[in-house]
Design an enzyme around this catalytic site. Structure first.
Site, short mmCIF file in Angstrom:
data_model
loop_
_atom_site.label_atom_id
_atom_site.label_comp_id
_atom_site.label_asym_id
_atom_site.label_seq_id
_atom_site.Cartn_x
_atom_site.Cartn_y
_atom_site.Cartn_z
N GLY A 1 -1.66 -7.04 -0.63
CA GLY A 1 -1.06 -6.91 0.66
C GLY A 1 0.07 -7.83 1.02
O GLY A 1 0.31 -8.54 0.09
N CYS B 1 -3.45 -8.59 -6.73
CA CYS B 1 -2.16 -9.06 -6.29
C CYS B 1 -2.68 -10.06 -5.19
O CYS B 1 -3.33 -11.01 -5.63
CB CYS B 1 -1.46 -8.04 -5.67
SG CYS B 1 0.09 -8.46 -5.04
N TYR B 2 -2.64 -9.89 -3.97
CA TYR B 2 -2.92 -10.69 -2.72
C TYR B 2 -4.34 -10.73 -2.96
O TYR B 2 -5.09 -12.19 -2.73
CB TYR B 2 -2.57 -10.14 -1.55
CG TYR B 2 -3.05 -11.03 -0.25
CD1 TYR B 2 -2.27 -12.09 0.13
CD2 TYR B 2 -4.29 -10.79 0.55
CE1 TYR B 2 -2.85 -13.01 1.17
CE2 TYR B 2 -4.54 -11.36 1.83
CZ TYR B 2 -3.86 -12.51 2.06
OH TYR B 2 -4.36 -13.23 3.20
N HIS C 1 -0.42 -4.59 -10.29
CA HIS C 1 -1.31 -3.43 -9.48
C HIS C 1 -1.61 -2.48 -10.66
O HIS C 1 -0.99 -1.42 -11.09
CB HIS C 1 -0.25 -2.83 -8.58
CG HIS C 1 0.01 -3.58 -7.63
ND1 HIS C 1 -0.85 -3.46 -6.35
CD2 HIS C 1 0.90 -4.64 -6.99
CE1 HIS C 1 -0.35 -4.51 -5.50
NE2 HIS C 1 0.68 -5.04 -5.99
N GLU D 1 -3.38 0.14 -9.93
CA GLU D 1 -3.51 1.34 -9.50
C GLU D 1 -2.47 2.26 -9.57
O GLU D 1 -2.56 3.58 -9.05
CB GLU D 1 -4.26 1.06 -7.92
CG GLU D 1 -3.00 0.62 -7.00
CD GLU D 1 -2.92 -0.85 -7.11
OE1 GLU D 1 -3.46 -1.34 -8.01
OE2 GLU D 1 -2.48 -1.39 -5.99
N ASP E 1 -4.99 20.53 5.90
CA ASP E 1 -5.85 20.04 6.44
C ASP E 1 -6.70 20.73 7.53
O ASP E 1 -8.15 21.22 7.51
CB ASP E 1 -5.73 18.74 7.09
CG ASP E 1 -4.94 17.85 5.96
OD1 ASP E 1 -5.03 18.13 4.69
OD2 ASP E 1 -4.51 16.88 6.19
N LYS F 1 -6.32 13.70 0.60
CA LYS F 1 -5.76 15.06 0.33
C LYS F 1 -5.94 16.00 -0.76
O LYS F 1 -5.98 17.24 -0.72
CB LYS F 1 -4.13 14.78 0.67
CG LYS F 1 -3.34 15.91 0.74
CD LYS F 1 -3.40 16.21 2.08
CE LYS F 1 -2.14 17.39 2.56
NZ LYS F 1 -2.12 17.47 3.94
#
Ligand code: XMP
Length: 591
Positions: free
Chosen positions: A61, A88-89, A175, A177, A233, A379
């Site tokens: 964050g 990270c944070y 990170h 991800e 959607d 999504k």
């Protein structure tokens, strides 16, 4: 805790604790890609409210642990015996809470770095040696909490990764991800399966019967009304309702705002009529929308008026039919990130209110008259559901298109103005929106000759008075002889833009270019030669993963020439440009 109902989705095995970073949904998506159901909760959620979790991941964050009010994780969460990975944070928070030390940085580190794995451990199982990783941080850990050992370091970040294998607590400064961390998915896999012992339980299409049962329970004998947009959607949500309740009990209305692309209304009608004959209608509101926009130039003003008109039209449609009585409820295609962004978490007030959560909708929620079949899905998962239900690829693979439509791609200017000569090119005084850090810019654009993306990047970094650089592809005489004209949104200008957009779409589909890019906005700017040709068109093909950042993509020379030549045949258009600017500092749309 309330009783679990049989039609609820299974409980998540992994929870991502959200500390306000843009990456928190990406982490949950990556875990789901491993076949494990993951959800997102505010980082402060007490562990008692997360029963049965096999592991927790604290997201990165933008905060510093030293800022008052910054997101935190309760110490009891870290001591509950549930494995935790801090990213990270998240790593800083973990170190801070468990008695380590965080160094408050002045300068950030953003970009690629190389991680040396200094100690073999379960998180880095199968990942050896020097690893490319993505860093984005200011503060960093410089003192390990008791029980932790160093497992990875980079040149600029000595505490790159830490572990307390006994307590199953892990932290990484980089990170895992993001795709730039090449072994990142393997590390998440090691955490989720190796360390947490999660089992595969998530395959979105297997949830279809569960969601259908959910819809029947919520509808409880009532029928469902949808505002269809033609987007993925709402169409998938509608189709799920159709399967759950049958065609007689599901209705869709499409609002034609007059701000849509060429052929859009017919396309949407075709899709819906092939799904369920008779329960679809088009509500023509062109006059209302154009009336609202008459004389308006300022982009935020356009957005606000369009948003309000949407709500007003929806209200009128609902009141004019019999949908307002108790036998009807509203269906929406809200997806998981939308529910979180607008009130699902404490960090939500930082982000704009989502259009699926305006006041009228809140009232329907309170009255238990809203069904959102996709509220647990991302999504990509929605596309998988759509594919499994036989929706056409032509619909599922469409590029994103902004709700306010062509209005935000039709730029306006007050009064006439000349272009200004700079050493680097011509300053065109049409302002457009950009983004730097978390703040918005609204600046003129620099026009140059020659589509040189490298040169444009250099110029945009150097010239602070502009937030975009565009190159001329064709048309116009001397750039310096072009002028900016007084302009608003008119039917004539929208039609000009619609025709240019249709040409670009046809040629990019035919050439296969469409599949190589993420989105291709076509923009009309009031910069032309004279009153007969007062506008120009800007092409904006971009590459992106989620729209948060984007890269400007070159158009093959022959295709660019064809697009330009055809667009220049549209009456009123003087020249065609190509936007060479990445996001940031420009946005994808011009507005
Ligand atoms: P920007 O211009 O902010 O756009 O870089 C990022 C992505 O969001 C899309 N976009 C919207 N989508 N309603 C939408 O459904 C909107 O109001 C809206 N505004 C921007 C944009 O097309 C791009 O994909």
């Amino acid at each position: 805790m309330r009783e679990r109902l049989s039609y609820e989705l299974d409980q998540a095995q992994i929870t991502v604790l959200d500390t306000g970073g843009q990456y928190c949904h990406l982490i949950a998506r990556r875990v789901r890609e491993l076949g494990v159901y993951a959800d997102v909760h505010p980082s402060e959620t007490p562990i008692g409210e997360l029963p049965g979790r096999r592991g927790l991941i604290i997201s990165g964050g933008p905060s510093s642990v030293y800022e008052p009010g910054s997101p935190t994780v309760e110490r009891s969460t870290l001591e509950a015996g549930v494995p935790v990975l801090g990213i990270c944070y998240g790593q800083q928070l973990m170190a801070h809470q468990l008695g380590g030390h965080v160094h408050k940085g002045e300068k950030g580190e953003y970009g690629l770095a190389h991680l040396e794995i200094v100690k073999a451990n379960p998180l880095f199982e199968g990942v050896a040696g020097r690893q490319q990783v993505w860093m984005s941080h200011r503060d960093k850990v410089d003192g390990l909490p008791a029980g932790f050992e160093l497992i990875g370091a980079t040149e600029t970040c000595p505490v790159g990764a830490i572990a307390d294998a006994g307590r199953k607590l892990y932290g990484v400064q980089f990170h895992p991800e993001v795709v730039q961390t090449l072994a990142g998915q393997r590390m998440l896999e090691n955490f989720v399966f190796g360390i947490c012992g999660a089992v595969k339980d998530w395959e979105p299409t297997h949830q279809i019967p569960v969601v259908e049962e959910q819809i029947r329970q919520i509808a409880n004998g009532r029928s469902v009304f949808f505002f269809a947009s033609g987007g993925v959607d709402s169409t998938v949500a509608y189709t799920l309702c159709l399967q759950a309740l049958g065609a007689e009990r599901v209705h869709a209305t499409y609002v034609d705002t007059g701000l849509m692309r060429e052929g859009e209304t017919e396309f949407v009608r075709g899709v819906f009529e092939s799904l369920a004959k008779g329960s679809f209608e088009v509500h023509d509101a062109k006059r209302e929308f154009l009336g609202q926009l008459a004389g308006v130039r300022e982009p935020e003003q356009k957005r606000k008026l369009i948003g309000e008109e949407f709500v007003a039209v929806q209200q009128r449609v609902l009141e004019s039919g019999h949908y307002f009585d108790g036998d009807w409820i509203l269906g929406q295609g809200t997806i998981y990130p939308d529910t979180i962004e607008s009130g699902g978490t404490k960090k939500a007030d930082l982000i704009k209110t989502h259009h699926n959560r305006v006041d009228g909708i809140q009232k329907l929620i309170a009255e238990n008259r809203l069904v959102e079949p996709l509220r647990e899905f991302y999504k990509d998962e929605v596309r998988q559901l759509g594919r499994a239900m036989g929706l056409p690829d032509e619909l599922l693979d469409r590029h994103p298109f902004p709700g306010p439509g062509l209005a935000i791609r039709c730029l306006c200017h007050e009064g006439e103005a000349a272009l200004e000569r700079l050493d680097e090119g011509w300053l065109v005084p049409v302002h457009s929106v950009g983004v730097q850090g978390d703040s918005r810019s609204y600046r003129p654009v620099l026009a140059i000759e020659g589509a040189d993306h490298g040169k444009a990047t250099e110029l945009i970094n150097r010239l602070t008075q502009v937030n975009r650089v565009m190159a001329r592809l064709g048309g116009g005489g001397e750039l310096g002889a072009m002028r900016v004209f007084d302009s608003t949104i008119t039917e004539e200008r929208l039609e000009r833009l619609r025709r240019a957009d249709a040409i670009v779409r046809r040629l990019s589909v035919e050439s296969g270019f469409e599949n190589r890019i993420w989105q291709f906005p076509v923009v009309l700017i009031p910069c032309g030669e004279d009153k007969a040709k007062p506008d120009s068109v800007v092409l904006r093909p971009i590459e992106s993963v989620d729209g948060m950042t984007a890269t400007a993509v070159p158009i093959p020379a022959e295709l660019a020439a064809r697009m330009s030549a055809e667009i220049l045949m549209v009456p009123g258009i003087a020249a065609v440009f190509l936007d060479l600017t990445h996001k940031p500092p420009a946005t994808i749309e011009w507005e």
